[in-house]
Write a protein that holds these residues in place. Structure first.
Motif, short mmCIF file in Angstrom:
data_model
loop_
_atom_site.label_atom_id
_atom_site.label_comp_id
_atom_site.label_asym_id
_atom_site.label_seq_id
_atom_site.Cartn_x
_atom_site.Cartn_y
_atom_site.Cartn_z
N LYS A 1 1.74 2.99 -14.72
CA LYS A 1 2.20 4.32 -14.30
C LYS A 1 3.72 4.35 -14.18
O LYS A 1 4.36 5.36 -14.48
N GLY B 1 0.80 -1.22 0.00
CA GLY B 1 0.00 0.00 0.00
C GLY B 1 0.83 1.26 0.00
O GLY B 1 0.44 2.28 0.59
N VAL B 2 1.96 1.25 -0.67
CA VAL B 2 2.80 2.45 -0.71
C VAL B 2 2.10 3.57 -1.46
O VAL B 2 1.23 3.33 -2.30
N LYS B 3 2.48 4.79 -1.16
CA LYS B 3 1.88 5.96 -1.78
C LYS B 3 2.83 6.61 -2.79
O LYS B 3 2.51 7.62 -3.41
N LEU B 4 4.03 6.06 -2.89
CA LEU B 4 5.02 6.51 -3.88
C LEU B 4 5.61 5.27 -4.54
O LEU B 4 5.95 4.32 -3.85
N THR C 1 3.70 9.68 -7.42
CA THR C 1 2.72 9.42 -6.36
C THR C 1 1.63 8.49 -6.90
O THR C 1 1.25 8.56 -8.06
N VAL C 2 1.15 7.62 -6.05
CA VAL C 2 0.03 6.75 -6.40
C VAL C 2 -0.94 6.67 -5.23
O VAL C 2 -0.64 7.14 -4.13
N ASN C 3 -2.09 6.07 -5.47
CA ASN C 3 -3.03 5.88 -4.37
C ASN C 3 -3.75 4.54 -4.48
O ASN C 3 -3.35 3.67 -5.26
N HIS C 4 -4.80 4.40 -3.69
CA HIS C 4 -5.48 3.12 -3.58
C HIS C 4 -6.17 2.67 -4.86
O HIS C 4 -6.53 1.51 -5.00
N THR C 5 -6.39 3.57 -5.80
CA THR C 5 -7.08 3.16 -7.02
C THR C 5 -6.15 2.42 -7.98
O THR C 5 -6.60 1.94 -9.02
N TYR C 6 -4.90 2.34 -7.65
CA TYR C 6 -3.94 1.66 -8.52
C TYR C 6 -3.80 0.19 -8.14
O TYR C 6 -3.20 -0.13 -7.12
#
Lengths: 290, 290, 290, 290
Positions: free
Chosen positions: A256, A216-219, A243-248
């Protein structure tokens, strides 16, 4: 002869001691060189000195490289210096290895075709046939050398033969999904660049985007590094990040990540060719450009 | 009563199934609520649904929270929903734990004093006396509870007593250099935020900046995460990052990292208090704000 | 029929008032739709409501789009809603206009070829012949329509004819170095995306990298925006940025900017096609993806 | 005497010509100096040379600064060099001017108190009384000099008197909401740093966050620059940036901008004090640190 071709880069590295800068700059002065950019760093923990000078000859004539090297070698010897003189328009011979992913290859070939990657791509080698037509359009020889666990030594011999024939000076693993043998790693130490799709040393090994998803990293990011025997552990040249979020989901992270992989690998090659990268003790000193 | 106080946040999470959005939005409509911001996500791999709605009552009157909760509970039950209603001007009671480093604490107290951290800081607890005067200037009670391996259970009892007395709802470890016991971790699961000075899961454990220096990384960062029993492995809330180069010795990395640690921790608290963070299966869903 | 094709996007916008969310979500529920992602925003300054819902039919069957549209239209009318239903596998017909720079075009064509740009590129139009072979390799029709001040109306008629023939739904100006006429701007309002090589509104007009060099900025960037009659002033969709320093002469800035231009334009198209962008009063609401 | 105090920085700038590097490095060598970091740049468009050398005396003894300056002055004269020798532990006397916003001031004072801002803050001057108690806690004299259009000359005389008394070497405008007079600007050229809350030259003038909101930008930022007579147009030292989206109303943008303003101003001061910034023709050369 255009002006660009008249610029040179001198890089040197040696144990840190008195006079290291002076021996370089005094020589350049005496040899009639006009320095346009200079960077040096003396690593006080590792007691190692690094310097990079960009210069031209004062009257904009070509440099007598032979005389330069002969004369400088003498001075450098006293400092136990490793050094290199490079014409800034020199294009090192490069071989690119790929598997099936083509985003890095496509990016490198575009930059190459438009004169924005200062190399001379002599061959593309793959363990798969998929990217042959891309190579063809760019008129670069493509070698398809399949590999299995059993045939690895033979395949690497085929690879090395191409590297020998082409006079390869820099080997680029542009998402080549095979591990090089110990022998290859040693042979190409400091002359082979790999792109790993994570912010090393996080997520070493296989499927880093799946690992990143599970954590669940954000980067997420990519690391361009010199190939070493220790898989995914080679000296880091440069890193990129998004940067990424939960939708990935994992496939989204991979998609990405492609852009940052391409950019990071191209930047590493650029830095290497511009002689901005020094390798010492499994780490790099990089006189990066903002 | 000012307008700000009339905004509310409804958050809910449940197994993914038909009608999850509708049960929330229809209820809000029927209860006379005006939604100003809405986010939902249905995690198709984990089969879990998450929703966050910001709303006010249509005539800008205060919400009858009791009636709201009673009525919504009935509908939520059918979906096995975990949910929460929060007035957006609600300030959860916070206790901050620190050791000697004060950059995160100073940053949080500044935001708090200027009304930019929407919490109610009730106490600061430290295993050292150093930061007492900073707490005093901000007029926040400071508890100095020294700790040793032998006295850890007693110290944690002291800590828990303060948490009980203050009615602590969120525990913030702002560079608290001690590991919480298993019991504390379980008790405060999802309600305790830690800041780790690396891009987890890279550089877990002690001295991450020294580890980063040894690896020669070109990016360093910080990770704010919920505390879990697995040290430095809790669910990630948000991460921050800075570029570095070879001129950064470990102490320089640590100094540079302070800013990103402070910003990352403050952002994590903000997200938590604004109910943007959902915790599920050791991962988070964060409806972040750009 | 693959699963991907069974996902749909409903977007809507209307004056802000009670019940806007509910009219959408209730309808989706009643129509048997399973929402996987939902975002809404009620702009309290401009009194405008925006919503985007991603959904599939509950039994994963295809949606009866005609019935959906007929039925929803009725409900939407009462709210004065502008709305659109889009199958998420729909690929809008795109025409790309270029001049001589090929970095954006090359990037878009690569993404297109590898299935990472969800559009259907029907033609490339240029006022120069230079990029024809690139178009050919990708097997996309290339129209060379030279332009002078005198022939501008005729040239735009040629362009419009291609747009008509191809059924163009989105016009992409990928470093097309001509200004569209007032008529074209009006006709394609909200359906034409331009990439400008500066962080608008800084450095409007010609030679933005020269302007940036003269100002000595430390950040350069690119702005993707909808084309409007007010040159370089259209509604901003997304922006990208890079750090630079004093070693960047104008040509270096331009070269460094190419990557960020390509990425920013591709992201804008992606957002547009995924229906993340709403246009209102010369500004956009973008439900971006981290 | 600790080791830190034994490091020095020599900076110099002059018209670009042969021998500029050599005159510096040869002198350092002859004077027994050990260079640990060196950067030079020869601006070929502006024909100007810049160099920065960090060094210590070889036996780690203190430097005989008087002799150094006397001797170097002679050599520098032949190159029309502007130069400066600075002990790296030298803390220039700083006066900070503020109005009512305290985020930059608070940040600077925190860094100052913890030894992370290498300056000697001698006074804080404000046209408002609001921030007096903050100054008091940090034990720094606070001068409240109200200002109106009519009293501006008198107020600036008061300000200048404090600058004189304190021996101020660097004037920092930390969100001081008044325009300095032409005389002040001239007098403090290159010695006064301002923080502007936009990515200059975008959004010059008042209320930049309102301007940014009206344009719907997706990036906001801050610019630290030397004060010049041309309001909000001084030479840029460094810039910072944050992503934003449609959910940010002007007040939100302002709040989000505070962090980037604080960081950017602190970085500019750091660069200035570390002698990384050269000013020439309304632009800067900054040997920044990644």
């Amino acid at each position: 002869m255009n002006q660009q071709s008249l610029t040179y880069i001198l890089t040197a590295s040696c144990p840190g001691r008195s006079g290291t800068v002076d021996v370089v700059t005094r020589f350049l002065r005496e040899f009639g060189c006009y320095i346009t950019e200079l960077n040096s760093f003396d690593d006080s923990l590792n007691h190692r000195f690094f310097i990079r000078a960009v210069f031209r000859v004062e009257d904009n004539d070509p440099l007598d490289q032979t005389a330069f090297c002969t004369d400088f070698a003498e001075r450098a010897k006293a400092f136990d210096m490793e050094w290199e003189l490079t014409a800034s328009d020199y294009r090192p011979k490069v071989v690119i290895m790929v598997s099936k992913y083509d985003h890095c290859l496509n990016d490198l070939l575009y930059r190459y075709r438009t004169g924005n990657l200062p190399v001379d791509i002599r061959a593309i080698i793959s363990n798969h046939p998929d990217l042959q037509s891309l190579a063809q359009w760019h008129e670069i020889p493509y070698y398809h050398f399949p590999i299995t666990a059993a045939t690895k030594p033979e395949q690497e011999a085929q690879v090395q033969a191409v590297l020998d024939e082409t006079g390869c000076e820099l080997l680029v693993l542009a998402r080549y999904m095979q591990v090089l043998s110990h022998e290859m790693c040693v042979r190409w130490a400091g002359k082979a660049i790999n792109i790993h799709h994570s912010l090393l040393p996080g997520f070493k090994g296989a499927k880093p985007y799946h690992q990143a998803y599970n954590k669940g990293v954000k980067l997420v990011g990519a690391t361009a590094h010199y190939v070493s025997d220790d898989l995914d552990e080679g000296p880091i040249i440069t890193q990129g990040m998004e940067t990424v979020n939960h939708t990935y989901y994992p496939a989204d992270l991979a998609r990405k990540g492609m852009d940052v992989e391409s950019l990071t690998l191209a930047r590493a090659i650029q830095y290497h060719v511009e002689k901005r990268v020094f390798l010492f003790n499994d780490k790099t000193v990089v006189f990066e450009r903002s």
